[in-house]
Design an enzyme around this catalytic site. Structure first.
Site, PDB file in Angstrom:
ATOM      1  CB  SER A 139      -0.956  -0.033   1.191  1.00 44.04           C
ATOM      2  OG  SER A 139      -1.952   0.950   1.078  1.00 44.04           O
ATOM      3  CD  GLU A 231      -5.724  -3.569  -4.340  1.00 46.07           C
ATOM      4  OE1 GLU A 231      -5.540  -2.549  -3.662  1.00 46.07           O
ATOM      5  OE2 GLU A 231      -4.989  -4.563  -4.319  1.00 46.07           O
ATOM      6  CG  HIS A 261      -5.757  -2.009  -0.120  1.00 46.69           C
ATOM      7  ND1 HIS A 261      -4.973  -1.608  -1.173  1.00 46.69           N
ATOM      8  CD2 HIS A 261      -5.235  -1.414   0.986  1.00 46.69           C
ATOM      9  CE1 HIS A 261      -4.029  -0.801  -0.731  1.00 46.69           C
ATOM     10  NE2 HIS A 261      -4.151  -0.683   0.573  1.00 46.69           N
TER      11      HIS A 261
END
Length: 291
Positions: A139, A231, A261
């Site tokens: 991320s 996502e 995610h």
């Protein structure tokens, strides 16, 4: 691209304290790492920032070292919160990992996280050498890995053997098509805009050291970019992978259909998470010495 961003960290850090609600979320996330996962041992690194730690495999040790940058929007997360995931990578790869505890917003704004990651990268170069080093991040940590590569390249530092991103956040300007976030149960575009504003504090959202999508991607090491098929970061990964390939970088984009995610965090419950971790370990090991 000059290293202008690195020079003003001292002017931006410490501008605002973390709200009480955020501090509580951080504490809850950090509890994920207790107890220490089986199959690994931990060694705190007193020389690094915060609570950085080595995650070491018990038993067989294979060549190579991983520098891991955690995610959670540059304002949350730590080596403790991501310890189960890093431990799974260490067990699967047989490689030691250094989990970096970089400074977080809002106490420390852009580019404090990058400054910490680049400093850790320099230490790893001195300790293990570029040929035995891989960078991995999820991320925001995936974006931080890519930004660190851009900053290291600008400084003339050697590139690592390989790098891997998991659901990388590459565009803090949040310019992607909003449709992919309709199926993402974890992250939305408003959430991303809020996190970007908190981290950047008025800095340029297209600065390549914040949004590596806009950087000069030539000369980067081999990349594996994993992403879920449902996502919001799918477009961030796809656009970066396409630009990197056009710049001559060896990129493997791995899309896991139906996954959300950073689905790798759901290991060992989700079969796909284990598959992705195995793919990650094999990819990294394939670029280490002796392979």
């Amino acid at each position: 691209m000059a290293l202008r961003a690195i020079s003003y960290v001292g002017e931006r850090q410490g501008s605002k304290p973390a709200p009480a609600a955020m501090a509580e979320r951080r504490r809850a996330m950090n509890a994920r790492g207790d107890p220490v996962p089986a199959g690994v041992s931990l060694v705190s690194d007193e020389s690094g920032p915060g609570r950085s730690e080595w995650v070491l495999p018990e038993g067989l040790r294979r060549p190579g070292t991983i520098l891991y940058c955690h995610g959670s929007g540059y304002s949350k997360g730590s080596p403790a919160s991501h310890r189960p995931l890093v431990a799974a990578i260490v067990r699967e790869s047989g490689m030691a990992a250094y989990a970096l505890d970089y400074r977080l917003a809002p106490e420390h704004r852009f580019p404090a996280a990058l400054e910490d990651a680049l400093a850790a990268y320099r230490r790893m170069l001195d300790k293990v050498g570029a040929d035995s080093l891989a960078l991995v991040g999820d991320s925001a940590g995936g974006g931080l890995v890519l930004a660190t590569l851009l900053a290291a390249k600008e400084e003339g530092l050697a590139m690592p053997a390989a790098a891997v991103t998991l659901s990388a956040w590459t565009d803090l300007a949040v310019t992607g098509d909003p449709r992919p976030d309709l199926g993402d149960p974890l992250v939305t575009q408003p959430m991303l805009r809020e996190a970007a504003a908190l981290y950047l504090d008025g800095a340029d959202r297209r600065d390549p050291y914040a949004s590596p999508l806009y950087g000069d991607l030539s000369g980067l090491p081999p990349l594996l970019m994993q992403v879920g098929g449902r996502e919001i970061m799918l477009e961030d990964t796809s656009r970066f992978a396409a630009r990197a390939k056009a710049a001559g970088v060896a990129v493997r984009q791995a899309i896991y259909p139906g996954m959300a995610h950073v689905f790798q965090l759901s290991h060992p419950e989700a079969f796909e998470a284990g598959t992705a971790i195995t793919e990650l370990a094999h990819f990294v090991a394939g670029w280490m010495p002796g392979k």
